[in-house]
Design an enzyme around this catalytic site. Structure first.
Site, PDB file in Angstrom:
ATOM      1  N   ARG A 279      12.097  -8.747  10.368  1.00 20.65           N
ATOM      2  CA  ARG A 279      10.746  -8.230  10.604  1.00 20.65           C
ATOM      3  C   ARG A 279      10.428  -8.095  12.083  1.00 20.65           C
ATOM      4  NH1 ARG A 279       7.251  -7.432   5.933  1.00 20.65           N
ATOM      5  NH2 ARG A 279       8.531  -8.089   4.185  1.00 20.65           N
TER       6      ARG A 279
ATOM      7  N   LYS B 270      -1.006 -12.790   3.420  1.00 24.17           N
ATOM      8  CA  LYS B 270      -0.998 -12.705   1.952  1.00 24.17           C
ATOM      9  C   LYS B 270      -1.883 -13.779   1.314  1.00 24.17           C
ATOM     10  CE  LYS B 270       2.039  -9.434   2.245  1.00 24.17           C
ATOM     11  NZ  LYS B 270       1.658  -8.054   1.961  1.00 24.17           N
TER      12      LYS B 270
ATOM     13  N   ASP C 117      -0.880  -2.603   5.687  1.00 17.19           N
ATOM     14  CA  ASP C 117      -0.528  -3.527   4.594  1.00 17.19           C
ATOM     15  C   ASP C 117      -1.706  -3.944   3.717  1.00 17.19           C
ATOM     16  OD1 ASP C 117       1.573  -5.020   3.311  1.00 17.19           O
ATOM     17  OD2 ASP C 117       0.747  -6.847   4.191  1.00 17.19           O
TER      18      ASP C 117
ATOM     19  N   ASN D 236       6.304  13.706   3.860  1.00 16.17           N
ATOM     20  CA  ASN D 236       5.326  13.284   2.859  1.00 16.17           C
ATOM     21  C   ASN D 236       3.939  13.874   3.135  1.00 16.17           C
ATOM     22  OD1 ASN D 236       7.261  11.858   1.487  1.00 16.17           O
ATOM     23  ND2 ASN D 236       6.827   9.923   2.532  1.00 16.17           N
TER      24      ASN D 236
ATOM     25  N   HIS E  76      -3.605  -4.494  -1.493  1.00 17.59           N
ATOM     26  CA  HIS E  76      -2.325  -4.371  -0.775  1.00 17.59           C
ATOM     27  C   HIS E  76      -2.128  -2.891  -0.417  1.00 17.59           C
ATOM     28  CE1 HIS E  76       2.288  -5.385  -0.876  1.00 17.59           C
ATOM     29  NE2 HIS E  76       1.789  -5.496   0.332  1.00 17.59           N
TER      30      HIS E  76
ATOM     31  N   THR F   7       4.331   1.033   5.962  1.00 14.06           N
ATOM     32  CA  THR F   7       4.234   1.144   7.419  1.00 14.06           C
ATOM     33  C   THR F   7       4.613   2.566   7.848  1.00 14.06           C
ATOM     34  OG1 THR F   7       4.737  -1.193   7.592  1.00 14.06           O
ATOM     35  CG2 THR F   7       4.972   0.095   9.606  1.00 14.06           C
TER      36      THR F   7
ATOM     37  N   TYR G  13       8.298 -18.994   7.521  1.00 14.38           N
ATOM     38  CA  TYR G  13       8.551 -17.550   7.511  1.00 14.38           C
ATOM     39  C   TYR G  13       7.370 -16.731   6.970  1.00 14.38           C
ATOM     40  CZ  TYR G  13      10.680 -13.082   6.851  1.00 14.38           C
ATOM     41  OH  TYR G  13      10.937 -11.749   6.927  1.00 14.38           O
ATOM     42  N   GLY G  14       7.024 -15.680   7.653  1.00 13.12           N
ATOM     43  CA  GLY G  14       6.148 -14.603   7.154  1.00 13.12           C
ATOM     44  C   GLY G  14       4.952 -15.052   6.338  1.00 13.12           C
ATOM     45  N   GLY G  15       4.800 -14.372   5.228  1.00 10.42           N
ATOM     46  CA  GLY G  15       3.634 -14.593   4.375  1.00 10.42           C
ATOM     47  C   GLY G  15       3.505 -16.014   3.854  1.00 10.42           C
TER      48      GLY G  15
ATOM     49  N   ASN H 238      15.456  -8.287   5.167  1.00 13.60           N
ATOM     50  CA  ASN H 238      14.013  -8.519   5.281  1.00 13.60           C
ATOM     51  C   ASN H 238      13.639  -8.963   6.700  1.00 13.60           C
ATOM     52  OD1 ASN H 238      11.362  -8.617   4.164  1.00 13.60           O
ATOM     53  ND2 ASN H 238      11.523 -10.842   3.884  1.00 13.60           N
TER      54      ASN H 238
ATOM     55  N   GLY I  54       8.169  11.911   7.358  1.00 12.78           N
ATOM     56  CA  GLY I  54       7.131  12.835   7.847  1.00 12.78           C
ATOM     57  C   GLY I  54       6.805  13.925   6.828  1.00 12.78           C
TER      58      GLY I  54
ATOM     59  N   SER J 169       5.805  -4.156  -1.680  1.00 11.45           N
ATOM     60  CA  SER J 169       6.429  -4.554  -0.417  1.00 11.45           C
ATOM     61  C   SER J 169       7.690  -3.739  -0.159  1.00 11.45           C
ATOM     62  CB  SER J 169       6.818  -6.031  -0.486  1.00 11.45           C
ATOM     63  OG  SER J 169       5.712  -6.792  -0.891  1.00 11.45           O
ATOM     64  N   ALA J 170       7.893  -3.379   1.101  1.00  6.90           N
ATOM     65  CA  ALA J 170       9.108  -2.681   1.532  1.00  6.90           C
ATOM     66  C   ALA J 170       9.324  -1.345   0.802  1.00  6.90           C
ATOM     67  CB  ALA J 170      10.331  -3.585   1.395  1.00  6.90           C
ATOM     68  N   CYS J 171       8.218  -0.630   0.522  1.00  3.04           N
ATOM     69  CA  CYS J 171       8.307   0.703  -0.097  1.00  3.04           C
ATOM     70  C   CYS J 171       7.759   1.774   0.841  1.00  3.04           C
ATOM     71  CB  CYS J 171       7.538   0.748  -1.413  1.00  3.04           C
ATOM     72  SG  CYS J 171       8.389  -0.073  -2.752  1.00  3.04           S
ATOM     73  N   GLY J 172       7.644   1.454   2.125  1.00  2.00           N
ATOM     74  CA  GLY J 172       7.295   2.500   3.089  1.00  2.00           C
ATOM     75  C   GLY J 172       5.831   2.588   3.470  1.00  2.00           C
TER      76      GLY J 172
ATOM     77  N   ARG K 103       9.298 -14.135   1.145  1.00  2.00           N
ATOM     78  CA  ARG K 103       8.307 -14.810   0.305  1.00  2.00           C
ATOM     79  C   ARG K 103       9.007 -15.448  -0.886  1.00  2.00           C
ATOM     80  NH1 ARG K 103       5.850 -11.651  -2.249  1.00  2.00           N
ATOM     81  NH2 ARG K 103       6.524  -9.611  -1.518  1.00  2.00           N
TER      82      ARG K 103
HETATM   83  C1  OXD Z   1       5.107  -8.035   1.887  1.00  2.00           C
HETATM   84  C2  OXD Z   1       4.801  -8.012   3.332  1.00  2.00           C
HETATM   85  O1  OXD Z   1       6.005  -8.760   1.473  1.00  2.00           O
HETATM   86  O2  OXD Z   1       3.915  -7.250   3.707  1.00  2.00           O
HETATM   87  O3  OXD Z   1       4.436  -7.328   1.136  1.00  2.00           O
HETATM   88  O4  OXD Z   1       5.402  -8.767   4.100  1.00  2.00           O
HETATM   89 MN    MN Z   2       2.862  -6.283   2.085  1.00  3.28          MN
END
Ligand code: OXD
Ligand code: MN
Length: 580
Positions: A365, A207, A276, A492, A227, A254, A198-200, A363, A490, A249-252, A70
């Protein structure tokens, strides 16, 4: 094909005369259409088919090396008054913004096909869902939208019945970052994005629609577009709770949404509703219900393996589109953290050479239908959504933030959300690892002024009958020598269990100025290699550090000036005073 909805037909006609495509294709959303599109992209090199035996129906796409994340600095919210977009957004006056971006769209689809994608964010038959139409010249975008949204004929039918839809115009343009813009016009329910595939930036349902435009719509209509992942937890006794968790984003997100209970917690069942985005509505009983507007995942690949997230690892072994991963000599996808195989070709298509950097882009995906997920919950398709027991905020913080704490009440919870800070990640172009404020994990995604957004959050206290409790977690706390103090993944679940026990008033807590913290013995650490000293650090606060933090939160909030809700200012001051 055409549509009987004249507003849609005339917008498509207008976009076509502006961008001048050679052909127009209305997407039906069928599996046959998807397969034909994949075939076309394999033959023109947009996609590479991966090893059919190990990864059936999986493909690799390499985006332009300048187009891998992004781009917040090129993303604009265009409202008449700058203060309506707020200091949290880049702003442009709508007329000037249209003129600037429209010039880039002039004739940009010559020699290309224009695809018209009607889509529905959320279950087709849910009153909480909202529809949109994306026009794009990228087949890669179309197949990603097929995996990520409910798109095609059924969505078109709903759009024709409702007569309203979000308009998203997208072109990859020439992929020159100098001619890349992602523009949002909330008052017109319109998005215009050019110069990225790309992506978002390109899958506009995600997004751009489901967060930036939807957050604006949600404020007008009395709901929230967030989010957040949505996860269901069923205890061995059969009690089920749904949590909505907002992490940057990218903090786990998923990983948490697809958590596999550790052996030490037998009998727990975890089901994923979303990884997400959550749309939260008050139902007729005044409870907060969530739906996931998406129907697929666009997840970060590196780090995914049988140990960190076996569900995701299995899920992406078939029917998946990979973007910017490496490949092995066997044509299997490869990424950092994958425990088998070695990279032969890097994400840019070069022979892999560690001296040139990582094999997969950090990044990189996967795009995959949510129904591929072994822990998929059928409630993800429930039109009424699920009732949320707890809202959990979190960030990536080496220091300061304890493992978990609970807000004293809704107002305090809104302050905790507003004060979220996290280290930046590769999900956005820019510096990585710098702590920045990311309120409610919405810094890149809120389509209007944060001060008004916090006021909207606060308004739920008056409108709801029963609100979820609010918590904050931090899986990323480190010791002074840089070791993670908490095992994460796990494990967590041990923390989520405490959260549920607090929701059910089953466990006592330690009241501190920043909220309720667990007594260390109330977080089960059996079988974990974690010292009592580490647990003490994870379940206590350093008053000096927190005094400085609350001062910094106060300064941040004041940067929103007069629009800042007084209730938040009061919350911040009372905590600062209690810490003094
Ligand atoms: C982000 C995503 O960037 O979900 O938050 O791709
Ligand atoms: Mn996201």
């Amino acid at each position: 094909m055409t549509t009987k909805l004249s507003a849609l037909q005339s917008w498509v006609d207008q976009a076509a005369s502006h961008t001048q495509p050679d052909a127009i294709h209305w997407c039906t959303g069928t599996d046959t259409e998807y397969r034909e599109m994949i075939k076309t992209m394999v033959s023109d090199g947009t996609l590479t088919a991966l090893n059919e035996k190990h990864y059936p129906n999986c493909y690799l796409h390499r985006s332009d090396p300048n187009d891998v994340a992004r781009v917040e600095h090129l993303t604009f919210v265009c409202t008449e008054k700058e203060e309506d977009a707020g200091p949290n957004n880049h702003w442009m006056q709508p007329e000037a913004a249209h003129a600037r971006v429209d010039a880039l769209f002039d004739g940009c689809m010559q020699g290309r096909t224009m695809y018209v994608i009607p889509y529905c964010m959320g279950p087709i038959d849910s009153p909480y869902s909202r529809c949109g139409v994306e026009i794009t010249d990228s087949l890669y975008v179309v197949v990603n939208m097929k995996l990520m949204t409910r798109m095609g004929d059924k969505a078109l039918q709903r759009i024709e019945d409702e007569g309203t839809f979000v308009k998203g115009l997208h072109s990859t343009g020439d992929l020159d970052p100098e001619r890349r813009l992602i523009m949002h016009f909330p008052h017109e329910l319109t998005i215009k994005s050019i110069g990225s595939g790309y992506g978002g930036n390109a899958l506009l349902g995600k997004k751009c629609h489901a967060l930036r435009i939807a957050s604006y719509q949600a404020r007008q209509e009395g709901w929230l577009a967030e989010h957040m992942l949505i996860v269901g937890l069923e205890s061995p006794e059969g009690e089920t709770h749904y949590l909505a968790c907002a992490f940057p984003s990218a903090c786990g997100k998923t990983n948490l949404a697809m958590l596999i209970p550790p052996e030490s917690l037998p009998g727990w069942k975890i089901r994923t509703l979303g990884d997400d985005i959550a749309w939260l509505h008050l139902d007729d009983d005044g409870q907060l219900r969530a739906i996931n507007p998406e129907s697929g995942y666009f997840g970060v690949v590196p780090g995914t393996n049988e140990k960190t997230n076996k569900n995701a690892y299995d899920m992406i072994m078939h029917d998946t589109i990979f973007t910017n991963v490496a490949i092995t000599a066997d044509n299997d996808p490869w990424w950092e953290g994958k425990t088998d195989g070695t990279p032969a070709i890097d994400w840019q298509g070069r022979v892999f050479d560690a001296a040139k950097g990582k094999a997969a882009h950090p990044n990189s995906r996967f795009t995959v239908a949510a129904s591929n997920n072994p822990s998929y919950s059928s409630f993800a398709d429930a039109p009424e959504g699920v009732v949320i027991s707890a809202i959990v905020f979190g960030g990536r913080r080496k220091e300061l933030a304890p493992l978990v704490y609970e807000a004293k009440n809704w107002e305090h919870g809104v302050l905790i959300g507003a004060g979220v800070a996290s280290e930046t990640t590769a999900a956005n172009i820019g510096e990585v690892g710098v702590v920045r404020r990311d309120p409610m994990a919405m810094q890149p995604f809120c389509g209007y002024n944060f001060a008004d957004y916090w006021a909207h959050w606060l308004s739920f206290a008056e409108r709801a009958e029963k609100l979820p409790k609010i918590f904050h977690v931090n899986w990323f706390r480190q010791s002074s020598d840089g070791e993670f103090l908490w095992p994460g993944f796990g494990e967590n679940l041990r923390v989520l269990r405490w959260i549920i026990d607090r929701c059910e008033n089953r466990v006592d807590a330690n009241e501190t100025p920043i909220g309720f913290l667990p007594h260390p013995e109330d977080i089960d650490t059996s079988d974990l290699d974690i010292s009592p000293a580490a647990m003490q650090t994870l379940t206590s606060i350093d008053r000096d550090q927190w005094r400085a933090e609350m001062e910094s939160v106060g300064e941040y909030l004041e940067s929103y000036g007069d629009r800042l809700p007084e209730a938040l200012r009061k919350q911040q001051r009372s905590i600062a005073a209690a810490l003094a």
